[in-house]
Design a protein around this motif. Sequence first.
Motif, short mmCIF file in Angstrom:
data_model
loop_
_atom_site.label_atom_id
_atom_site.label_comp_id
_atom_site.label_asym_id
_atom_site.label_seq_id
_atom_site.Cartn_x
_atom_site.Cartn_y
_atom_site.Cartn_z
N GLU A 42 0.83 -1.21 0.00
CA GLU A 42 0.00 0.00 0.00
C GLU A 42 0.87 1.26 0.00
O GLU A 42 0.59 2.22 -0.73
CB GLU A 42 -0.92 0.01 1.22
N ILE A 43 1.92 1.24 0.82
CA ILE A 43 2.81 2.40 0.89
C ILE A 43 3.54 2.60 -0.44
O ILE A 43 3.66 3.71 -0.95
CB ILE A 43 3.81 2.24 2.05
N GLN A 70 1.28 4.13 -3.05
CA GLN A 70 1.11 5.56 -2.84
C GLN A 70 2.36 6.33 -3.24
O GLN A 70 2.28 7.43 -3.82
CB GLN A 70 0.75 5.83 -1.38
N GLU A 71 3.53 5.77 -2.96
CA GLU A 71 4.79 6.41 -3.36
C GLU A 71 4.88 6.55 -4.87
O GLU A 71 5.28 7.60 -5.39
CB GLU A 71 5.98 5.62 -2.82
N LEU A 129 2.31 9.29 -6.06
CA LEU A 129 2.72 10.66 -5.78
C LEU A 129 3.99 11.04 -6.53
O LEU A 129 4.19 12.20 -6.87
CB LEU A 129 2.91 10.86 -4.28
N ARG A 147 2.97 15.23 1.03
CA ARG A 147 1.77 14.41 0.82
C ARG A 147 1.95 12.99 1.35
O ARG A 147 1.00 12.38 1.85
CB ARG A 147 1.39 14.42 -0.67
N MET A 148 3.17 12.47 1.27
CA MET A 148 3.44 11.16 1.87
C MET A 148 3.36 11.22 3.39
O MET A 148 2.88 10.28 4.04
CB MET A 148 4.81 10.64 1.45
N TYR A 192 -0.30 11.17 4.22
CA TYR A 192 -0.84 9.83 3.95
C TYR A 192 -0.44 8.84 5.04
O TYR A 192 -1.28 8.08 5.56
CB TYR A 192 -0.34 9.34 2.58
N GLU A 195 -2.16 9.40 8.39
CA GLU A 195 -3.53 8.89 8.37
C GLU A 195 -3.55 7.36 8.43
O GLU A 195 -4.39 6.76 9.10
CB GLU A 195 -4.24 9.39 7.11
N LEU A 196 -2.63 6.72 7.72
CA LEU A 196 -2.55 5.27 7.74
C LEU A 196 -2.24 4.77 9.14
O LEU A 196 -2.86 3.80 9.63
CB LEU A 196 -1.45 4.79 6.77
#
Length: 282
Positions: A11-12, A15-16, A19, A32-33, A36, A39-40
């Motif tokens: 998942e990480i 997202q990387e 972005l 932004r990471m 994210y 929140e995770l």
Amino acid sequence: MKHPLQTIVAEIQKQERKLSAEASSFIDEAYRMTIYLQELLRTVKEDVLKEGFSSKAEEIHFFKLVKPNILGKLIYYNKVYRIETACPADNGNLHQCYFALQLRELKQEYKEHICNSDFYRYYRSGRTDRDENYYMLGNINYYDGLNSFVFEIDPQFSTYFDYKVAKILANELIYNYLTTKLSPELSPDVLLQNNDTKDIFWTQPKSALIELIYALHAADAVSHGKLGIRKISMVFQILFRVSLSDIHNSFHRMKTRAGSRTLFLDQLKYNLEEYMDKEDNG
């Protein structure tokens, strides 16, 4: 098992990659990471507090592997954001001195707080005999003279040593980031002095190379899609001795340009087919 490590890491990484392609700059990407990952971590914490763990093995797995991978990346991206936003210049001696200072401070922290600790040696050796002491809730031993940070953690969501692991992982990432900033062999300019590669250079516009890089990234053509735009870009900059400092902005301009948004790729396809036809007729 609650929150398997492979799922969290995937998942990480997803997202990387997302972005890396979307963000206007590395500062924007790091910010932004950070949001994210924060929140995770909050979501995962809510699950843990609500459901608990079904076994000792699951609890150890979570605090030894899962949480540190989230928190370590969070610490890393937050640190990178702070470093990048305070950077005094894009290049030159001041720029190099700034990153050299950051690297010295990181090494000093490592020497003072990490490498000489019993836990660090335990972690690095791959031992598991004290996992129940280090990675299960309610086992914090204040006789060990722990860092005062321990008084600020949530004892329902931290064993203290999960934070230690996260710091180790984060420091490794920060070290790689800083050495990349400083390491001369990663600079395209150095290759200008190498006789073996002096005849290898990019002869199309920079926008064409950026178009190619994003196409390879979108197709997962390099390292099964596990590398971000920055790393792929670095490889091409070194190979072709060209600077692509505004790669994100250039890509966003491509998305809104009139006519074909893939001018270079269209031309490549046309040139290759024309070459094939010549081969057949030759």
